[in-house]
Motif scaffolding. Structure first.
Motif, PDB file in Angstrom:
ATOM      1  N   SER A   1      62.497  26.707  61.301  1.00 38.92           N
ATOM      2  CA  SER A   1      61.271  27.894  61.649  1.00 38.92           C
ATOM      3  C   SER A   1      60.371  27.193  62.788  1.00 38.92           C
ATOM      4  O   SER A   1      59.926  27.749  63.748  1.00 38.92           O
ATOM      5  CB  SER A   1      60.651  27.988  60.433  1.00 38.92           C
ATOM      6  N   ASP A   2      60.201  25.856  62.572  1.00 35.59           N
ATOM      7  CA  ASP A   2      59.135  25.129  63.478  1.00 35.59           C
ATOM      8  C   ASP A   2      59.986  25.233  64.862  1.00 35.59           C
ATOM      9  O   ASP A   2      59.394  25.091  65.898  1.00 35.59           O
ATOM     10  CB  ASP A   2      59.018  23.738  62.819  1.00 35.59           C
TER      11      ASP A   2
ATOM     12  N   ASP B   1      59.507  28.324  66.541  1.00 35.63           N
ATOM     13  CA  ASP B   1      58.170  28.650  66.713  1.00 35.63           C
ATOM     14  C   ASP B   1      57.891  27.602  68.270  1.00 35.63           C
ATOM     15  O   ASP B   1      57.214  28.141  69.368  1.00 35.63           O
ATOM     16  CB  ASP B   1      57.286  28.123  65.816  1.00 35.63           C
TER      17      ASP B   1
ATOM     18  N   ARG C   1      56.662  28.764  72.132  1.00 35.53           N
ATOM     19  CA  ARG C   1      55.539  28.162  72.716  1.00 35.53           C
ATOM     20  C   ARG C   1      55.980  27.739  74.247  1.00 35.53           C
ATOM     21  O   ARG C   1      55.340  28.022  75.031  1.00 35.53           O
ATOM     22  CB  ARG C   1      55.118  27.153  71.687  1.00 35.53           C
TER      23      ARG C   1
END
Length: 82
Positions: free
Chosen positions: A11-12, A15, A19
């Motif tokens: 999940s990180d 993200d 970004r």
């Protein structure tokens, strides 16, 4: 516990990719602005119309400029690429 950790890391990473794509787009916009800032406003107008494939005659009519002004602006822009 182990699968939860893997899912959190995944999940990180998702993200972070989102970004980085946003940062990449911002860099592209800034690069275009820096490029265009080396030209006068009139030269920028000619450049943008040239990108849209307007003819010199059409540029003259749109910008209400003389033929020599359009040609001079185009020549200045072309020199930057050489």
């Amino acid at each position: 516990m182990r699968i939860e950790h893997i899912l959190r890391v995944a999940s990180d990473l998702i993200d972070e990719v989102a970004r980085l794509k946003s940062v990449e787009e911002e860099c592209k916009i800034l690069k275009e602005r820096v490029f265009l800032n080396q030209f006068t406003f009139a030269e920028q107008q000619v450049f943008e119309l040239a990108l849209d494939r307007y003819s010199e005659r059409e540029m003259q009519l749109i910008l209400s400029k003389e033929e020599t002004t359009i040609k001079l602006s185009k020549n200045i822009i072309v020199r930057v690429f050489i």
